[in-house]
Design a protein around this motif. Structure first.
Motif, PDB file in Angstrom:
ATOM      1  N   LYS A  14       2.467   1.660  -3.480  1.00 53.89           N
ATOM      2  CA  LYS A  14       1.499   2.057  -4.507  1.00 53.89           C
ATOM      3  C   LYS A  14       0.954   3.473  -4.273  1.00 53.89           C
ATOM      4  O   LYS A  14       0.506   4.122  -5.205  1.00 53.89           O
ATOM      5  CB  LYS A  14       0.348   1.042  -4.575  1.00 53.89           C
ATOM      6  CG  LYS A  14       0.792  -0.336  -5.067  1.00 53.89           C
ATOM      7  CD  LYS A  14       1.416  -0.257  -6.455  1.00 53.89           C
ATOM      8  CE  LYS A  14       1.780  -1.594  -7.023  1.00 53.89           C
ATOM      9  NZ  LYS A  14       2.336  -1.501  -8.389  1.00 53.89           N
ATOM     10  N   ALA A  15       1.010   3.964  -3.030  1.00 53.53           N
ATOM     11  CA  ALA A  15       0.537   5.321  -2.724  1.00 53.53           C
ATOM     12  C   ALA A  15       1.567   6.396  -3.068  1.00 53.53           C
ATOM     13  O   ALA A  15       1.219   7.571  -3.185  1.00 53.53           O
ATOM     14  CB  ALA A  15       0.168   5.419  -1.247  1.00 53.53           C
ATOM     15  N   ASN A  16       2.823   5.992  -3.233  1.00 53.00           N
ATOM     16  CA  ASN A  16       3.906   6.935  -3.525  1.00 53.00           C
ATOM     17  C   ASN A  16       4.054   7.075  -5.039  1.00 53.00           C
ATOM     18  O   ASN A  16       4.333   6.089  -5.716  1.00 53.00           O
ATOM     19  CB  ASN A  16       5.205   6.415  -2.902  1.00 53.00           C
ATOM     20  CG  ASN A  16       6.379   7.342  -3.137  1.00 53.00           C
ATOM     21  OD1 ASN A  16       6.367   8.211  -4.012  1.00 53.00           O
ATOM     22  ND2 ASN A  16       7.423   7.154  -2.343  1.00 53.00           N
ATOM     23  N   GLN A  27       0.829  -1.209   0.000  1.00 56.12           N
ATOM     24  CA  GLN A  27       0.000   0.000   0.000  1.00 56.12           C
ATOM     25  C   GLN A  27       0.867   1.264   0.000  1.00 56.12           C
ATOM     26  O   GLN A  27       0.583   2.221  -0.725  1.00 56.12           O
ATOM     27  CB  GLN A  27      -0.930   0.023   1.220  1.00 56.12           C
ATOM     28  CG  GLN A  27      -2.033  -0.998   1.177  1.00 56.12           C
ATOM     29  CD  GLN A  27      -2.762  -1.144   2.506  1.00 56.12           C
ATOM     30  OE1 GLN A  27      -2.267  -0.744   3.573  1.00 56.12           O
ATOM     31  NE2 GLN A  27      -3.950  -1.726   2.459  1.00 56.12           N
ATOM     32  N   MET A  28       1.941   1.248   0.803  1.00 58.23           N
ATOM     33  CA  MET A  28       2.844   2.406   0.854  1.00 58.23           C
ATOM     34  C   MET A  28       3.527   2.609  -0.495  1.00 58.23           C
ATOM     35  O   MET A  28       3.645   3.745  -0.971  1.00 58.23           O
ATOM     36  CB  MET A  28       3.897   2.228   1.955  1.00 58.23           C
ATOM     37  CG  MET A  28       3.329   2.302   3.354  1.00 58.23           C
ATOM     38  SD  MET A  28       4.590   2.298   4.663  1.00 58.23           S
ATOM     39  CE  MET A  28       5.307   0.688   4.519  1.00 58.23           C
ATOM     40  N   GLY A  64      -3.414  -3.340  -3.541  1.00 57.20           N
ATOM     41  CA  GLY A  64      -3.117  -2.650  -4.790  1.00 57.20           C
ATOM     42  C   GLY A  64      -2.014  -3.332  -5.583  1.00 57.20           C
ATOM     43  O   GLY A  64      -1.513  -2.790  -6.560  1.00 57.20           O
ATOM     44  N   ALA A  87       4.827   3.924  -7.463  1.00 60.34           N
ATOM     45  CA  ALA A  87       3.518   3.328  -7.769  1.00 60.34           C
ATOM     46  C   ALA A  87       3.552   2.411  -8.993  1.00 60.34           C
ATOM     47  O   ALA A  87       2.788   1.442  -9.065  1.00 60.34           O
ATOM     48  CB  ALA A  87       2.474   4.427  -7.970  1.00 60.34           C
TER      49      ALA A  87
END
Length: 133
Positions: free
Chosen positions: A76-78, A73-74, A106, A82
């Protein structure tokens, strides 16, 4: 040579992945379970793909325990990381786990452990590698 970063807390599993990836896949395999190292390697483009164990027992970030879902998640959020392909690997292969883990994390793909078909494993990884620029 393409680099696969294996985020795995079981050294036996890491050795199995390393052998398959290097001998069968002709890929460079690197290993860590340190979240800071994962984030740094991803940001610095030192890996072309990440194999992420879902259940990590020794991984901490900002003082709290995190698992492979949270690390993915971290990533893919960056915006800087991503696009890096992440494939989840897990022994949790019950009905619905694949869809659940992919939706929550994700991640780009999912492979159940143990790895039985080495050729299919390598093909699945290679299919997710970004094309050469």
């Amino acid at each position: 040579m393409r680099t696969v970063l294996v985020v795995e807390d079981n050294l036996v599993n890491w050795k199995v992945f390393e052998r398959i990836l290097t001998r069968r896949g002709g890929l460079l395999a690197k290993h860590t379970e340190d979240v800071e190292t994962v984030m740094q390697m991803a940001t610095n483009k030192q890996a072309d793909l990440i194999l992420m164990d879902v259940s990590l027992t020794n991984s901490y970030y900002d003082g709290k325990a995190v698992d492979g879902i949270e690390i993915t998640q971290m990533l893919k959020a960056n915006p800087e990381t991503a696009q890096l392909p992440v494939i989840l690997v897990t022994a949790n292969a019950n009905t619905g786990d694949r869809e659940n883990f992919l939706a929550r994390s994700g991640a780009d793909d999912y492979i159940p452990k143990p790895i039985v078909d080495h050729k299919a494993f390598v093909e699945q990884i290679k299919s997710r590698l970004p094309l050469d620029d």
